[in-house]
Write an enzyme that holds these catalytic residues in place. Structure first.
Site, PDB file in Angstrom:
ATOM      1  N   GLN A   1       0.596  -1.150   0.067  1.00 50.23           N
ATOM      2  CA  GLN A   1      -0.123   0.104  -0.015  1.00 50.23           C
ATOM      3  C   GLN A   1       0.737   1.201  -0.246  1.00 50.23           C
ATOM      4  O   GLN A   1       2.135   1.127   0.075  1.00 50.23           O
ATOM      5  CB  GLN A   1      -0.701  -0.147   1.299  1.00 50.23           C
ATOM      6  CG  GLN A   1      -0.076   0.116   2.584  1.00 50.23           C
ATOM      7  CD  GLN A   1      -1.112   0.343   3.803  1.00 50.23           C
ATOM      8  OE1 GLN A   1      -1.650  -0.643   3.953  1.00 50.23           O
ATOM      9  NE2 GLN A   1      -0.832   1.393   4.558  1.00 50.23           N
TER      10      GLN A   1
ATOM     11  N   VAL B   1      10.058  -6.968   8.662  1.00 48.11           N
ATOM     12  CA  VAL B   1      11.335  -6.515   8.497  1.00 48.11           C
ATOM     13  C   VAL B   1      12.032  -6.379   9.819  1.00 48.11           C
ATOM     14  O   VAL B   1      13.186  -5.850   9.932  1.00 48.11           O
ATOM     15  CB  VAL B   1      11.178  -5.246   7.667  1.00 48.11           C
ATOM     16  CG1 VAL B   1      10.929  -5.083   6.383  1.00 48.11           C
ATOM     17  CG2 VAL B   1      10.717  -4.073   8.684  1.00 48.11           C
TER      18      VAL B   1
ATOM     19  N   TYR C   1       9.849   9.040  16.124  1.00 46.69           N
ATOM     20  CA  TYR C   1       9.908   8.778  14.744  1.00 46.69           C
ATOM     21  C   TYR C   1      10.999   9.346  14.043  1.00 46.69           C
ATOM     22  O   TYR C   1      11.833   9.070  13.280  1.00 46.69           O
ATOM     23  CB  TYR C   1       8.376   9.195  14.246  1.00 46.69           C
ATOM     24  CG  TYR C   1       8.515   9.203  12.667  1.00 46.69           C
ATOM     25  CD1 TYR C   1       8.021   7.898  12.062  1.00 46.69           C
ATOM     26  CD2 TYR C   1       8.629  10.390  11.788  1.00 46.69           C
ATOM     27  CE1 TYR C   1       7.971   7.804  10.656  1.00 46.69           C
ATOM     28  CE2 TYR C   1       8.428  10.153  10.383  1.00 46.69           C
ATOM     29  CZ  TYR C   1       7.926   8.779   9.917  1.00 46.69           C
ATOM     30  OH  TYR C   1       8.076   8.824   8.595  1.00 46.69           O
TER      31      TYR C   1
HETATM   32  N1  LIG Z   1       3.192   9.100   4.639  1.00 48.62           N
HETATM   33  C1  LIG Z   1       3.741  10.146   5.111  1.00 48.62           C
HETATM   34  O1  LIG Z   1       3.533  11.382   5.223  1.00 48.62           O
HETATM   35  C2  LIG Z   1       5.364   9.937   5.201  1.00 48.62           C
HETATM   36  C3  LIG Z   1       5.923   8.724   4.979  1.00 48.62           C
HETATM   37  N2  LIG Z   1       7.420   8.457   5.011  1.00 48.62           N
HETATM   38  C4  LIG Z   1       7.938   7.048   5.288  1.00 48.62           C
HETATM   39  O2  LIG Z   1       7.626   6.407   4.009  1.00 48.62           O
HETATM   40  C5  LIG Z   1       7.447   5.033   4.138  1.00 48.62           C
HETATM   41  C6  LIG Z   1       5.950   4.724   3.497  1.00 48.62           C
HETATM   42  O3  LIG Z   1       5.024   5.179   4.234  1.00 48.62           O
HETATM   43  P1  LIG Z   1       3.517   5.197   3.862  1.00 48.62           P
HETATM   44  O4  LIG Z   1       3.234   4.605   2.750  1.00 48.62           O
HETATM   45  O5  LIG Z   1       3.047   6.629   4.027  1.00 48.62           O
HETATM   46  O6  LIG Z   1       3.126   4.245   5.071  1.00 48.62           O
HETATM   47  P2  LIG Z   1       1.817   3.137   4.997  1.00 48.62           P
HETATM   48  O7  LIG Z   1       1.477   3.037   6.481  1.00 48.62           O
HETATM   49  O8  LIG Z   1       0.743   3.396   4.264  1.00 48.62           O
HETATM   50  O9  LIG Z   1       2.721   1.779   4.617  1.00 48.62           O
HETATM   51  C7  LIG Z   1       3.750   1.252   5.196  1.00 48.62           C
HETATM   52  C8  LIG Z   1       3.564  -0.324   5.050  1.00 48.62           C
HETATM   53  O10 LIG Z   1       4.890  -0.907   5.612  1.00 48.62           O
HETATM   54  C9  LIG Z   1       4.293  -1.992   6.007  1.00 48.62           C
HETATM   55  N3  LIG Z   1       5.103  -2.561   7.180  1.00 48.62           N
HETATM   56  C10 LIG Z   1       4.835  -2.054   8.589  1.00 48.62           C
HETATM   57  N4  LIG Z   1       5.613  -2.995   9.644  1.00 48.62           N
HETATM   58  C11 LIG Z   1       6.257  -3.708   8.706  1.00 48.62           C
HETATM   59  C12 LIG Z   1       6.792  -5.003   9.076  1.00 48.62           C
HETATM   60  N5  LIG Z   1       7.555  -5.163  10.256  1.00 48.62           N
HETATM   61  N6  LIG Z   1       7.564  -5.600   8.061  1.00 48.62           N
HETATM   62  C13 LIG Z   1       7.128  -5.381   6.793  1.00 48.62           C
HETATM   63  N7  LIG Z   1       6.277  -4.340   6.378  1.00 48.62           N
HETATM   64  C14 LIG Z   1       5.744  -3.904   7.521  1.00 48.62           C
HETATM   65  C15 LIG Z   1       2.962  -2.078   6.417  1.00 48.62           C
HETATM   66  O11 LIG Z   1       2.117  -3.353   6.327  1.00 48.62           O
HETATM   67  C16 LIG Z   1       2.506  -1.073   5.359  1.00 48.62           C
HETATM   68  O12 LIG Z   1       2.228  -2.034   3.815  1.00 48.62           O
HETATM   69  C17 LIG Z   1       7.529   5.047   5.801  1.00 48.62           C
HETATM   70  O13 LIG Z   1       8.931   4.478   6.012  1.00 48.62           O
HETATM   71  C18 LIG Z   1       7.269   6.100   6.250  1.00 48.62           C
HETATM   72  O14 LIG Z   1       7.932   6.480   7.453  1.00 48.62           O
HETATM   73  C19 LIG Z   1       8.164   9.353   5.189  1.00 48.62           C
HETATM   74  C20 LIG Z   1       7.920  10.708   5.256  1.00 48.62           C
HETATM   75  C21 LIG Z   1       6.338  10.902   5.070  1.00 48.62           C
HETATM   76  C1  LIG Z   2       5.220  11.214   8.395  1.00 46.16           C
HETATM   77  C2  LIG Z   2       6.436  12.090   8.144  1.00 46.16           C
HETATM   78  O1  LIG Z   2       7.328  11.545   7.758  1.00 46.16           O
HETATM   79  C3  LIG Z   2       6.028  13.429   7.702  1.00 46.16           C
HETATM   80  C4  LIG Z   2       7.468  14.169   7.554  1.00 46.16           C
HETATM   81  O2  LIG Z   2       4.852  13.706   7.528  1.00 46.16           O
END
Ligand SMILES: NC(=O)C1=CN([C@@H]2O[C@H](COP(=O)(O)OP(=O)(O)OC[C@H]3O[C@@H](n4cnc5c(N)ncnc54)[C@H](O)[C@@H]3O)[C@@H](O)[C@H]2O)C=CC1
Ligand SMILES: CC(=O)C(C)=O
Length: 259
Positions: free
Chosen positions: A13, A63, A155
């Protein structure tokens, strides 16, 4: 000729799924690595990749478990016939007032966001060396890892650690022509992660639902939230030959929020 292979953790996702779409458009076969309960969501990503003319497999992984990550890389390489790019994208976001940080949240955050990047980097580097591939490792940081925000200590610390790990691994793996870089997104409005953050921040500071997110968005000079597409464009570049001479870097994709 065999297609190149990319494995993306947390790809069932959100940002990971978008990266799968972009890298398959770039000609990669894709291993969608995520927790087993995400298998059904991963099927939708597989359909997208196949529509783009590439192969895709779901590889269950946790992970936080070194053996699970190592096995997932082995399975992906065997099923898809190679291994060229590893995107350590899986992550979780826990926010809390510093004095209220729950040890369980602290531990899980480090296990997913930090240990997960270490294990993914180790497994990918070993596989690249075994196959004689000049591979690319791309890690998920955040602008929160470049500047700490109030109530985001846990975080922010995990995502700052990702930048450090990226630099150290890039140095160590350069002699094997393995590059290691990171993307550092700002506020992504559409993946669900921010709904949880906004809800929790609202409980902490009493602002109405949606207000905390809006407050962040108001600081973005380019005037909108980051789209997964913006981030996948960066990952696509970092995975491409155009980035062959780039390593140890963390790139903000935040519409100028850090300006
Ligand atoms: N959404 C945001 O605003 C931001 C997100 N990020 C980073 O980008 C990356 C992706 O974020 P999103 O797509 O928004 O998050 P999301 O919550 O939509 O997706 C995260 C995915 O990681 C998987 N996951 C969680 N724990 C796991 C584990 N132990 N083993 C394997 N898979 C696991 C979940 O099942 C999910 O599919 C993350 O590292 C997040 O910290 C960074 C900056 C901003
Ligand atoms: C979730 C995250 O990393 C931010 C900057 O929004």
């Amino acid at each position: 000729m065999m297609a190149k292979v990319a494995m993306i953790t947390g790809a069932a996702q959100g940002i990971g799924a978008e990266i799968a779409d972009h890298l398959s458009k770039d000609g990669y076969d894709i291993a969608i690595a995520d927790l087993q309960p995400q298998a059904q969501k991963a099927d939708e990503v597989i359909t997208t990749v196949e529509k783009n003319g590439q192969k895709a497999v779901f590889v269950p992984v946790d992970v936080t478990d070194q053996a699970s990550v190592s096995k997932a890389v082995a399975v992906a390489a065997e099923k898809l016939g190679g291994f060229d790019v590893m995107v350590n994208n899986a992550g979780i976001a826990k926010v809390d007032k510093f004095e209220d940080i729950d040890p369980k949240d602290l531990e899980l955050s480090f296990r997913v966001n930090v240990f997960g990047v270490v294990y993914g980097t180790q497994a990918a580097a070993k596989k690249f060396k075994e196959l004689g591939v000049h591979g690319k490792i791309i890690n998920a940081s955040s602008i929160a890892g470049m500047r700490a925000f109030p109530v985001w200590a846990t975080y922010s610390a995990t995502k700052a650690a990702v930048i450090s790990l990226t630099q150290a691994a890039a140095n160590e793996l350069a002699p094997a022509h393995i590059t290691v870089n990171a993307y550092a997104p700002g506020v992504v409005g559409t993946t669900g992660m921010w709904d949880e953050i906004d809800q929790k921040m609202s409980e902490i500071n009493g602002k109405p639902l949606g207000q905390n997110k809006q407050d962040f968005v108001n600081t973005i000079p380019l005037g909108r939230t980051v789209e997964p597409n913006d981030i996948a464009n960066m990952v696509s570049f970092l995975a491409s030959p155009a980035a062959d001479f780039i390593t140890g870097q963390a790139y903000a994709v935040d519409g100028g929020g850090l300006l």
